[in-house]
Enzyme design. Structure first.
Site, PDB file in Angstrom:
ATOM      1  N   GLY A  21      -6.075 -37.671  14.011  1.00 33.92           N
ATOM      2  CA  GLY A  21      -4.832 -37.249  13.070  1.00 33.92           C
ATOM      3  C   GLY A  21      -3.668 -38.300  13.069  1.00 33.92           C
ATOM      4  O   GLY A  21      -2.816 -38.077  13.082  1.00 33.92           O
ATOM      5  N   ALA A  22      -4.261 -39.552  12.910  1.00 29.19           N
ATOM      6  CA  ALA A  22      -3.172 -40.698  12.933  1.00 29.19           C
ATOM      7  C   ALA A  22      -2.921 -41.055  11.663  1.00 29.19           C
ATOM      8  O   ALA A  22      -2.287 -42.254  11.357  1.00 29.19           O
ATOM      9  CB  ALA A  22      -3.769 -41.771  13.568  1.00 29.19           C
ATOM     10  N   GLY A  25       2.357 -37.759  10.085  1.00 30.26           N
ATOM     11  CA  GLY A  25       3.003 -36.829  11.242  1.00 30.26           C
ATOM     12  C   GLY A  25       3.014 -37.603  12.403  1.00 30.26           C
ATOM     13  O   GLY A  25       3.150 -38.925  12.572  1.00 30.26           O
ATOM     14  N   ILE A  26       3.161 -37.027  13.643  1.00 30.41           N
ATOM     15  CA  ILE A  26       3.136 -37.594  14.938  1.00 30.41           C
ATOM     16  C   ILE A  26       2.056 -38.408  15.094  1.00 30.41           C
ATOM     17  O   ILE A  26       2.174 -39.388  15.966  1.00 30.41           O
ATOM     18  CB  ILE A  26       3.516 -36.596  15.927  1.00 30.41           C
ATOM     19  CG1 ILE A  26       2.256 -35.753  16.185  1.00 30.41           C
ATOM     20  CG2 ILE A  26       4.593 -35.626  15.732  1.00 30.41           C
ATOM     21  CD1 ILE A  26       2.296 -34.752  17.403  1.00 30.41           C
ATOM     22  N   GLY A  27       0.825 -38.206  14.705  1.00 30.12           N
ATOM     23  CA  GLY A  27      -0.257 -39.340  14.956  1.00 30.12           C
ATOM     24  C   GLY A  27      -0.026 -40.567  14.329  1.00 30.12           C
ATOM     25  O   GLY A  27      -0.336 -41.685  14.897  1.00 30.12           O
ATOM     26  N   SER A 151       1.009 -27.287  22.093  1.00 32.36           N
ATOM     27  CA  SER A 151       2.523 -26.653  21.385  1.00 32.36           C
ATOM     28  C   SER A 151       2.954 -25.660  22.266  1.00 32.36           C
ATOM     29  O   SER A 151       2.342 -24.591  22.976  1.00 32.36           O
ATOM     30  CB  SER A 151       2.155 -25.980  19.992  1.00 32.36           C
ATOM     31  OG  SER A 151       3.090 -25.328  19.433  1.00 32.36           O
ATOM     32  N   TYR A 186      -3.623 -19.481  15.438  1.00 29.43           N
ATOM     33  CA  TYR A 186      -3.405 -20.960  15.675  1.00 29.43           C
ATOM     34  C   TYR A 186      -2.731 -21.020  17.129  1.00 29.43           C
ATOM     35  O   TYR A 186      -3.075 -21.925  17.623  1.00 29.43           O
ATOM     36  CB  TYR A 186      -2.161 -21.416  14.502  1.00 29.43           C
ATOM     37  CG  TYR A 186      -1.383 -22.919  14.966  1.00 29.43           C
ATOM     38  CD1 TYR A 186      -2.465 -24.169  14.722  1.00 29.43           C
ATOM     39  CD2 TYR A 186      -0.366 -22.907  15.780  1.00 29.43           C
ATOM     40  CE1 TYR A 186      -1.604 -25.259  14.937  1.00 29.43           C
ATOM     41  CE2 TYR A 186       0.440 -24.189  15.961  1.00 29.43           C
ATOM     42  CZ  TYR A 186      -0.311 -25.096  15.587  1.00 29.43           C
ATOM     43  OH  TYR A 186       0.081 -26.497  15.797  1.00 29.43           O
TER      44      TYR A 186
END
Length: 305
Positions: A21-22, A25-27, A151, A186
């Site tokens: 997930g890079a 976003g945060i990744g 989260s 989720y």
């Protein structure tokens, strides 16, 4: 688990970090910052062209001569995860840090090719399987770290994980969907991330491999943009109160780079501090049960033999 990891010689420079997930976003923010600190990266992404574009951008923007490899995988497919793990093991003699960051929320009930509910497969089973497939390499590279993006949303799963409805058919029924079933699903996956972290830490005690998870906070990203107009409108409102991806990535980077001897194995972090998760998220018996269920759902014994 209260084992304190003391490693004053830890230095992110030259370490090899595999991160999912890079590409957004945060990744992406974390990947850029880790490379800026001298880490070598292995980016696991579904979109190969975008990943190569980002890899080139990262390499040209840092003052260090870093490696940024691209590995292609669909995190909803266990066959794809097994293949990418094989690719990583063939390419990388060391894996110092694994960051399980990829995640998604699906508003409609969808099944993967493996017959598993999509949100559960991507958010929980994918990091569970990838971590276990890379575990021997992580042990060989010890001291090493596994960092998983959880989260504060896990707190919504007040009744825990429904082990009798692992494919979430009840949560996606018309009535439950109107009451927020997909969001609750989720939350269950984020609870699973924390339970996975504490059980992984227990199993790896004494191996030199540490396990952490963290809450990035409410972050302004492209998350949940593919679930229709209502979802996009909701996220647009939430962005007004959100932090930047760079701010959201701070704890992830800190867990990867910190030499602070107060980092505790198996714990949950927010804003670079230990935070106590929900009572259910601290239940070791549930964590052990989840591990066994996850082994069965990923056919882990078959894969490893």
């Amino acid at each position: 688990m209260e084992k304190i990891i003391s490693n004053p010689k830890w230095d992110i420079r030259g370490k090899y970090v595999v991160i999912t997930g890079a590409t957004s976003g945060i990744g992406l923010a974390a990947a850029k910052e880790l490379a800026a600190r001298g880490a070598n990266l292995g980016i696991v992404a579904r979109n190969e062209a975008k990943a190569h574009e980002i890899a080139n951008e990262i390499k040209t923007s840092t003052n260090y001569s870093v490696t940024v490899d691209v590995f292609v995988a669909n995190m909803a497919s266990q066959q794809s995860i097994r293949k990418v793990a094989t690719d990583i093991l063939a390419k990388c003699p060391r894996v110092d840090i694994l960051v399980n960051n990829a995640g998604a929320l699906f508003e409609t009930h969808q099944l993967t090719d493996d017959g598993l509910e999509m949100t559960w497969a991507v958010n929980h089973l994918a990091p569970f399987l990838l971590t276990n497939l890379l575990l021997n390499r992580l042990k060989e590279s010890a001291p090493s770290r596994v960092i998983t993006t959880a989260s504060h949303g896990h707190e919504m799963a007040k009744n825990g994980i429904d082990f009798e409805d692992l494919n979430a058919e009840r949560l996606y029924s018309p009535l439950r969907k109107l009451m927020g079933g997909p969001t609750l699903r989720y939350s269950q996956t984020k609870l699973a991330n924390i339970l996975f972290t504490i059980e992984l830490a227990r199993q790896l005690d004494g191996t030199g491999v540490s396990s952490y998870c963290f809450d990035p906070g409410l972050v302004s990203t492209n998350f949940n943009q593919n679930n229709g107009t209502l979802a996009r409108m909701t996220m647009a409102v939430m962005k007004l109160f959100s932090r930047s991806p760079e701010k959201g990535a701070e704890t992830m980077v800190w867990l990867a780079d910190s030499t602070d001897n107060t980092i505790h194995n198996g714990l949950y972090y927010t804003d670079k501090k230990v935070k106590t998760p929900s009572v259910i998220a601290q239940d070791w018996e549930i964590a052990k049960r989840l591990w066994k269920v996850s082994e069965a759902q990923t056919r882990l014994s078959e894969v490893l033999n």
